[in-house]
Design an enzyme around this catalytic site. Structure first.
Site, PDB file in Angstrom:
ATOM      1  N   SER A  69       0.828  -1.220   0.000  1.00  0.00           N
ATOM      2  CA  SER A  69       0.000   0.000   0.000  1.00  0.00           C
ATOM      3  C   SER A  69       0.858   1.265   0.000  1.00  0.00           C
ATOM      4  O   SER A  69       0.450   2.286  -0.570  1.00  0.00           O
ATOM      5  CB  SER A  69      -0.986  -0.001   1.180  1.00  0.00           C
ATOM      6  N   ARG A 117      21.846 -14.303   2.157  1.00  0.00           N
ATOM      7  CA  ARG A 117      21.516 -12.882   2.045  1.00  0.00           C
ATOM      8  C   ARG A 117      22.416 -12.164   1.029  1.00  0.00           C
ATOM      9  O   ARG A 117      21.942 -11.407   0.184  1.00  0.00           O
ATOM     10  CB  ARG A 117      21.636 -12.204   3.416  1.00  0.00           C
ATOM     11  N   ARG A 127      12.869  -8.041   5.031  1.00  0.00           N
ATOM     12  CA  ARG A 127      14.101  -8.811   5.181  1.00  0.00           C
ATOM     13  C   ARG A 127      15.247  -7.827   5.372  1.00  0.00           C
ATOM     14  O   ARG A 127      15.271  -6.766   4.743  1.00  0.00           O
ATOM     15  CB  ARG A 127      14.323  -9.649   3.925  1.00  0.00           C
ATOM     16  N   LEU A 145      18.778  -6.128   4.989  1.00  0.00           N
ATOM     17  CA  LEU A 145      19.678  -6.002   3.841  1.00  0.00           C
ATOM     18  C   LEU A 145      21.110  -6.291   4.270  1.00  0.00           C
ATOM     19  O   LEU A 145      21.503  -6.010   5.411  1.00  0.00           O
ATOM     20  CB  LEU A 145      19.595  -4.585   3.267  1.00  0.00           C
ATOM     21  N   ASN A 159      13.493   3.940   4.299  1.00  0.00           N
ATOM     22  CA  ASN A 159      12.558   2.985   4.880  1.00  0.00           C
ATOM     23  C   ASN A 159      11.459   3.751   5.596  1.00  0.00           C
ATOM     24  O   ASN A 159      11.664   4.885   6.029  1.00  0.00           O
ATOM     25  CB  ASN A 159      13.284   2.082   5.884  1.00  0.00           C
ATOM     26  N   HIS A 198       8.782   3.258   8.863  1.00  0.00           N
ATOM     27  CA  HIS A 198       8.532   2.414  10.031  1.00  0.00           C
ATOM     28  C   HIS A 198       7.302   2.962  10.760  1.00  0.00           C
ATOM     29  O   HIS A 198       7.195   4.176  10.955  1.00  0.00           O
ATOM     30  CB  HIS A 198       9.761   2.416  10.952  1.00  0.00           C
ATOM     31  N   GLU A 226      23.302   0.478   8.783  1.00  0.00           N
ATOM     32  CA  GLU A 226      23.494  -0.950   9.064  1.00  0.00           C
ATOM     33  C   GLU A 226      22.783  -1.427  10.332  1.00  0.00           C
ATOM     34  O   GLU A 226      22.782  -2.617  10.620  1.00  0.00           O
ATOM     35  CB  GLU A 226      24.992  -1.327   9.081  1.00  0.00           C
TER      36      GLU A 226
HETATM   37  C1  GRF Z   1       3.964  -0.595   6.794  1.00  0.00           C
HETATM   38  O1  GRF Z   1       3.291  -0.501   8.007  1.00  0.00           O
HETATM   39  C2  GRF Z   1       5.380  -0.078   6.909  1.00  0.00           C
HETATM   40  O2  GRF Z   1       5.498   0.951   7.851  1.00  0.00           O
HETATM   41  C3  GRF Z   1       6.134  -1.285   7.388  1.00  0.00           C
HETATM   42  O3  GRF Z   1       5.551  -2.359   6.691  1.00  0.00           O
HETATM   43  C4  GRF Z   1       4.205  -2.042   6.362  1.00  0.00           C
HETATM   44  C5  GRF Z   1       4.073  -2.231   4.883  1.00  0.00           C
HETATM   45  O4  GRF Z   1       2.773  -2.037   4.430  1.00  0.00           O
HETATM   46  N1  GRF Z   1       7.550  -1.132   7.130  1.00  0.00           N
HETATM   47  P1  GRF Z   1       2.452  -1.972   2.887  1.00  0.00           P
HETATM   48  O5  GRF Z   1       3.002  -3.253   2.267  1.00  0.00           O
HETATM   49  O6  GRF Z   1       3.149  -0.768   2.326  1.00  0.00           O
HETATM   50  O7  GRF Z   1       0.975  -1.884   2.788  1.00  0.00           O
END
Ligand code: GRF
Length: 216
Positions: free
Chosen positions: A28, A80, A106, A108, A122, A124, A157
């Protein structure tokens, strides 16, 4: 190149900043970014390739439907370093400037992170440095925090640790459960990721130590 390691999209060449999206699931966040690009809200940015490490990820099917270039590099059972080297080759083949982790589940390899030093983002679903790792929304809910949110950051890292680009905050409501909280955080994620990419692409921001700030 800016100190963040990413050329501004409006740079001398006028070349567009090419994203390489990495995902493992529903995608999403990827779809929100793709929509913003399509509707002209992320100027100077384009998607070079969408890569999944999971066969059958909903996000990769959605990318195909949008006519985007896709690749699947299944990671299960793979070393990996070897798997990441394959992804790197694909990213380079598609001239990717900036790697976007969008639910890529996963870790990196250090080699991958070094290859795209300060050019991997990223998202979070917590206000880092609180609640890194899995199930961040549940962790926040269980802790009883009164505000929650999401963080877009550069990848280094260490897990969920690199320089923060931006955060969006919501209030935790008395009637919330972990699920409703996660849903409202996700809505913020869909705004935050594109805003963060726009900041990086603009070339107007620079890294000063751990701070990502607008140039004076
Ligand atoms: C999200 O909550 C993001 O913050 C986390 O993984 C989830 C991924 O959701 N890292 P989507 O696949 O983008 O819907």
């Amino acid at each position: 190149m800016s100190p963040s390691g990413v050329s501004g999209a409006g740079g001398v060449s006028g070349a567009r900043l090419r994203l390489g999206i990495l995902l493992s699931g529903r995608g999403s966040n990827f779809l929100a970014i793709a929509k913003n690009i399509r509707e002209g809200r992320l100027a100077g940015v384009e998607i070079g390739v969408v890569i999944s490490n999971v066969e059958g990820a909903a996000g990769i099917a959605a990318a195909r439907e949008l006519g985007l270039t896709t690749a699947v590099h299944v990671s299960k059972g793979r070393k990996r370093a070897e798997h990441d080297a394959e992804m790197l080759a694909t990213l380079r083949a598609h001239n990717v400037d900036l790697v976007i982790l969008a639910g890529y589940m996963r870790l990196l390899s250090p080699e991958f992170i070094a290859a795209y030093h300060n050019r991997i983002l990223n998202i979070h679903p917590s206000l880092l440095p609180a609640f890194p790792g899995l199930d961040a929304q549940q962790q926040a809910f269980d802790y009883g925090v009164k505000v929650a949110g999401c963080t877009v950051h550069f990848v280094d890292e260490h897990l969920d640790h690199g320089t923060i680009i931006l955060q969006r905050v919501i209030e935790v409501l008395d009637g919330d459960d972990a699920h409703s909280l996660a849903e409202r955080i996700l809505a913020e994620e869909h705004i935050a990721y594109s805003e963060a990419i726009a900041r990086v692409a603009s070339g107007d921001y620079a890294m000063e130590g751990r701070r990502f700030v607008k140039r004076a």
